[in-house]
Design a protein around this motif. Structure first.
Motif, PDB file in Angstrom:
ATOM      1  N   GLN A 155       0.852  -1.195   0.000  1.00  0.00           N
ATOM      2  CA  GLN A 155       0.000   0.000   0.000  1.00  0.00           C
ATOM      3  C   GLN A 155       0.879   1.232   0.000  1.00  0.00           C
ATOM      4  OE1 GLN A 155      -2.975  -0.051   3.038  1.00  0.00           O
ATOM      5  NE2 GLN A 155      -3.327   2.131   2.932  1.00  0.00           N
ATOM      6  N   TYR A 156       0.574   2.170  -0.878  1.00  0.00           N
ATOM      7  CA  TYR A 156       1.336   3.417  -0.916  1.00  0.00           C
ATOM      8  C   TYR A 156       0.527   4.501  -1.616  1.00  0.00           C
ATOM      9  CZ  TYR A 156       2.479   1.608  -5.541  1.00  0.00           C
ATOM     10  OH  TYR A 156       2.413   1.091  -6.805  1.00  0.00           O
ATOM     11  N   PRO A 157       0.810   5.757  -1.275  1.00  0.00           N
ATOM     12  CA  PRO A 157       0.120   6.859  -1.958  1.00  0.00           C
ATOM     13  C   PRO A 157       0.811   7.194  -3.275  1.00  0.00           C
ATOM     14  CG  PRO A 157       1.501   7.714  -0.212  1.00  0.00           C
ATOM     15  CD  PRO A 157       1.621   6.217  -0.161  1.00  0.00           C
TER      16      PRO A 157
ATOM     17  N   SER B 296      -7.589  12.981  -3.316  1.00  0.00           N
ATOM     18  CA  SER B 296      -7.767  14.384  -3.695  1.00  0.00           C
ATOM     19  C   SER B 296      -7.551  14.524  -5.191  1.00  0.00           C
ATOM     20  CB  SER B 296      -6.810  15.296  -2.926  1.00  0.00           C
ATOM     21  OG  SER B 296      -5.489  15.110  -3.363  1.00  0.00           O
ATOM     22  N   GLY B 297      -8.191  15.496  -5.785  1.00  0.00           N
ATOM     23  CA  GLY B 297      -8.068  15.717  -7.222  1.00  0.00           C
ATOM     24  C   GLY B 297      -8.839  14.671  -8.014  1.00  0.00           C
ATOM     25  N   ARG B 298      -8.804  14.808  -9.320  1.00  0.00           N
ATOM     26  CA  ARG B 298      -9.531  13.900 -10.215  1.00  0.00           C
ATOM     27  C   ARG B 298      -8.537  13.090 -11.025  1.00  0.00           C
ATOM     28  NH1 ARG B 298     -13.825  16.906 -13.510  1.00  0.00           N
ATOM     29  NH2 ARG B 298     -14.848  16.781 -11.508  1.00  0.00           N
ATOM     30  N   LEU B 299      -8.749  11.777 -11.071  1.00  0.00           N
ATOM     31  CA  LEU B 299      -7.905  10.864 -11.837  1.00  0.00           C
ATOM     32  C   LEU B 299      -8.723  10.162 -12.905  1.00  0.00           C
ATOM     33  CD1 LEU B 299      -6.037   9.175  -8.875  1.00  0.00           C
ATOM     34  CD2 LEU B 299      -4.916  10.390 -10.720  1.00  0.00           C
TER      35      LEU B 299
ATOM     36  N   GLN C  91     -13.457   7.776 -14.370  1.00  0.00           N
ATOM     37  CA  GLN C  91     -12.938   8.863 -13.548  1.00  0.00           C
ATOM     38  C   GLN C  91     -13.022   8.455 -12.095  1.00  0.00           C
ATOM     39  OE1 GLN C  91     -14.385  12.775 -14.106  1.00  0.00           O
ATOM     40  NE2 GLN C  91     -13.703  12.895 -16.218  1.00  0.00           N
ATOM     41  N   LEU C  92     -11.966   8.751 -11.374  1.00  0.00           N
ATOM     42  CA  LEU C  92     -11.897   8.455  -9.946  1.00  0.00           C
ATOM     43  C   LEU C  92     -11.867   9.789  -9.203  1.00  0.00           C
ATOM     44  CD1 LEU C  92     -11.657   5.910  -8.165  1.00  0.00           C
ATOM     45  CD2 LEU C  92      -9.193   6.223  -8.221  1.00  0.00           C
ATOM     46  N   GLU C  93     -12.939  10.084  -8.510  1.00  0.00           N
ATOM     47  CA  GLU C  93     -13.080  11.321  -7.744  1.00  0.00           C
ATOM     48  C   GLU C  93     -12.597  11.103  -6.312  1.00  0.00           C
ATOM     49  OE1 GLU C  93     -14.244  14.172  -9.051  1.00  0.00           O
ATOM     50  OE2 GLU C  93     -14.828  13.330 -10.984  1.00  0.00           O
ATOM     51  N   PRO C  94     -12.298  12.169  -5.569  1.00  0.00           N
ATOM     52  CA  PRO C  94     -11.930  12.015  -4.159  1.00  0.00           C
ATOM     53  C   PRO C  94     -13.032  11.276  -3.396  1.00  0.00           C
ATOM     54  CG  PRO C  94     -11.513  14.260  -4.876  1.00  0.00           C
ATOM     55  CD  PRO C  94     -12.255  13.578  -5.986  1.00  0.00           C
ATOM     56  N   GLY C  95     -12.622  10.291  -2.603  1.00  0.00           N
ATOM     57  CA  GLY C  95     -13.568   9.504  -1.819  1.00  0.00           C
ATOM     58  C   GLY C  95     -14.092   8.275  -2.539  1.00  0.00           C
ATOM     59  N   GLN C  96     -13.824   8.143  -3.829  1.00  0.00           N
ATOM     60  CA  GLN C  96     -14.253   6.968  -4.573  1.00  0.00           C
ATOM     61  C   GLN C  96     -13.139   5.932  -4.602  1.00  0.00           C
ATOM     62  OE1 GLN C  96     -15.271   8.587  -8.447  1.00  0.00           O
ATOM     63  NE2 GLN C  96     -17.453   8.391  -7.967  1.00  0.00           N
ATOM     64  N   ALA C  97     -13.526   4.660  -4.708  1.00  0.00           N
ATOM     65  CA  ALA C  97     -12.563   3.566  -4.812  1.00  0.00           C
ATOM     66  C   ALA C  97     -12.956   2.673  -5.980  1.00  0.00           C
ATOM     67  CB  ALA C  97     -12.521   2.767  -3.525  1.00  0.00           C
ATOM     68  N   HIS C  98     -11.969   2.005  -6.533  1.00  0.00           N
ATOM     69  CA  HIS C  98     -12.209   1.083  -7.642  1.00  0.00           C
ATOM     70  C   HIS C  98     -11.376  -0.168  -7.420  1.00  0.00           C
ATOM     71  CE1 HIS C  98     -13.055  -0.354 -11.663  1.00  0.00           C
ATOM     72  NE2 HIS C  98     -11.754  -0.546 -11.830  1.00  0.00           N
TER      73      HIS C  98
ATOM     74  N   ALA D 264      -3.396  15.350  -8.316  1.00  0.00           N
ATOM     75  CA  ALA D 264      -4.304  14.320  -7.824  1.00  0.00           C
ATOM     76  C   ALA D 264      -3.508  13.323  -6.985  1.00  0.00           C
ATOM     77  CB  ALA D 264      -4.986  13.604  -8.984  1.00  0.00           C
ATOM     78  N   VAL D 265      -4.150  12.810  -5.955  1.00  0.00           N
ATOM     79  CA  VAL D 265      -3.520  11.822  -5.079  1.00  0.00           C
ATOM     80  C   VAL D 265      -4.486  10.660  -4.908  1.00  0.00           C
ATOM     81  CG1 VAL D 265      -2.538  11.382  -2.792  1.00  0.00           C
ATOM     82  CG2 VAL D 265      -2.296  13.635  -3.823  1.00  0.00           C
TER      83      VAL D 265
END
Length: 124
Positions: free
Chosen positions: A8-10, A33-36, A55-62, A80-81
């Protein structure tokens, strides 16, 4: 020793930057944070190669559905992070576990080795 089957890493990407990484099925990407934009591993559909995009928004997981190379791209409008939790291959986890066991056995023999060689004894 307990071996965790994941790493696990940011990941921090500047505006417009991309990261290409290999992911196993079951790996998780969580936007912090940010949009990926996540481009999935290439798959064949008929005679064409297709890559899913989302698109992966802050707070979303995939959760990654299949093994392969994926691409994470930050929005061109800002940094984005996301937290990346990669599943390790079972073979790697098994190998690490076996290495840990071997190291434990070796360390368990050190007191005997010290006695045989006189290392650490008070005599000169």
């Amino acid at each position: 020793m307990q071996v965790r089957p994941y790493r696990q890493y940011p990941v921090r990407l500047g505006a417009g930057q991309s990261l290409f990484l290999q992911a196993k099925a079951g790996s998780v990407l969580a936007g912090t944070s940010g949009r990926l934009v996540l481009s999935g591993a290439p798959i064949w559909l008929g005679e064409q190669v297709f890559r899913s995009r989302l698109q992966l928004e802050p707070g979303q997981a995939h959760v990654i559905a299949q093994d392969g190379w994926i691409t994470l791209t930050a929005s061109p409008h800002g940094e984005a992070v996301c937290q990346v939790i990669l599943q390790d291959s079972p073979a790697l986890v098994h190998t690490l576990h076996r290495l840990g066991e071997a190291a434990g056995k070796l360390l368990g023999r050190l007191p005997g080795i010290k006695r045989l060689t006189g290392v650490g004894s008070l005599s000169s």
